[in-house]
Design an enzyme around this catalytic site. Structure first.
Site, short mmCIF file in Angstrom:
data_model
loop_
_atom_site.label_atom_id
_atom_site.label_comp_id
_atom_site.label_asym_id
_atom_site.label_seq_id
_atom_site.Cartn_x
_atom_site.Cartn_y
_atom_site.Cartn_z
N ASP A 135 -8.82 14.94 -41.73
CA ASP A 135 -9.01 15.11 -40.22
C ASP A 135 -7.63 15.60 -39.95
OD1 ASP A 135 -7.56 12.96 -41.05
OD2 ASP A 135 -9.11 11.43 -40.67
N ASP B 218 -12.70 -1.56 -37.80
CA ASP B 218 -13.98 -1.64 -37.17
C ASP B 218 -15.07 -0.85 -38.22
OD1 ASP B 218 -12.99 0.80 -37.11
OD2 ASP B 218 -13.28 1.02 -34.88
N HIS C 295 -14.65 2.16 -39.33
CA HIS C 295 -14.71 3.62 -39.44
C HIS C 295 -14.12 4.39 -40.65
CE1 HIS C 295 -10.49 3.45 -37.52
NE2 HIS C 295 -10.31 4.40 -38.33
N GLU D 224 -15.92 7.02 -35.59
CA GLU D 224 -15.83 5.62 -34.86
C GLU D 224 -17.34 4.91 -34.99
OE1 GLU D 224 -13.20 4.31 -34.22
OE2 GLU D 224 -11.81 5.83 -33.49
#
Length: 261
Positions: free
Chosen positions: A67, A136, A138, A143
């Site tokens: 990324d 979470d 991800h 996300e």
């Protein structure tokens, strides 16, 4: 998924680095997918030690970025291109000509995303993709509720992610970009081998949801359940919520040494 439980982060780094080394001995020009952050650092350090000792040759290895921030110049010290140059390319002796990444400064961001997906395919695909995981669930910057079939695309960072990343920008959240380009979950699943490394008690719930929970976009890492060769390497703290931890330990201890991960 194969789950490997290790004593600590250093041991996890050694196991993943050995998997990379085995791959490079078999395929010297392998394309390694790399991630940023603190979690993968023990992997890069262990692999660099192998290179220094002459145990593996990385001279023909290639590296692909997971990324990148949008709008941050490539030469900015906190662009992921710069971070990976410091933490991966230089320690492993890999030149920038062997590095692939999305263009976060392109005028046509959707076009740059599509171009990166195409470039990965034309390069023969990622042989081993290293991932971290968020609290979470991800992976990359996918996300919760990201499409499990998503390709490389632009994503808006959550406020919490920007707050978390502000430490890399002198504590000033205003310096943290609002958007990133990330490989999509579908893109990540194209890799031949996916290795997720997680350490610390803070990742325990996410690891349990990813490995033992249902396949659901609310936990993006659960998509790894669909992969034919996915390995999850976790330390004792990150494994603390796994109901099948005893089974995972048993299967790993009893697998043949030649098999690796």
């Amino acid at each position: 998924m194969e789950v490997v439980i290790v004593p600590d982060a250093k041991a996890g780094g050694e196991i993943v680095a050995e998997a990379m080394a085995r791959l490079l001995r078999r395929k010297p020009d392998a394309l390694l997918g790399v991630a940023t952050g603190s979690t993968p650092l023990p992997v890069y350090q262990a692999l660099a030690a192998k290179v220094a000792a002459g145990a593996v040759d990385t001279s023909r290895a290639r590296v692909a970025q997971l990324d990148e921030y949008v709008g941050l110049p490539a030469e900015h010290p906190e662009s992921y291109r710069s971070v990976l140059r410091r933490e991966v390319l230089q320690p492993l002796g890999i030149g920038v000509d062997a590095f692939m990444g999305p263009d976060g400064t392109a005028e046509d961001i959707p076009g740059a995303c599509e171009a990166y997906d195409t470039a990965l395919a034309e390069a023969g695909g990622v042989d081993l993709q290293l991932l971290g995981i968020g609290t979470d669930g991800h992976i990359g910057f996918n996300e919760p509720c990201s499409s499990l079939a998503s390709r490389t695309r632009i994503k808006t960072l959550t406020e919490q992610t920007r707050i978390d990343n502000a430490r890399f920008f002198g504590g000033d959240i205003e310096q943290v970009p609002h958007h990133v380009i990330t490989q999509g979950i579908g893109t990540i699943l194209d890799a031949r081998h996916v290795v997720l490394l997680a350490t610390g008690e803070g990742k325990a719930d996410a690891v349990a949801a990813s490995v033992e929970g249902p396949l659901a976009s609310v936990c993006p890492a659960s998509a790894l359940q669909l992969h034919p060769h996915a390995t999850v390497v976790v330390d004792e703290d990150a494994a603390s919520k796994l109901k099948l931890a005893h089974y995972f330990r048993h299967t790993y201890v009893n697998k043949p040494d030649w098999q690796g991960i």
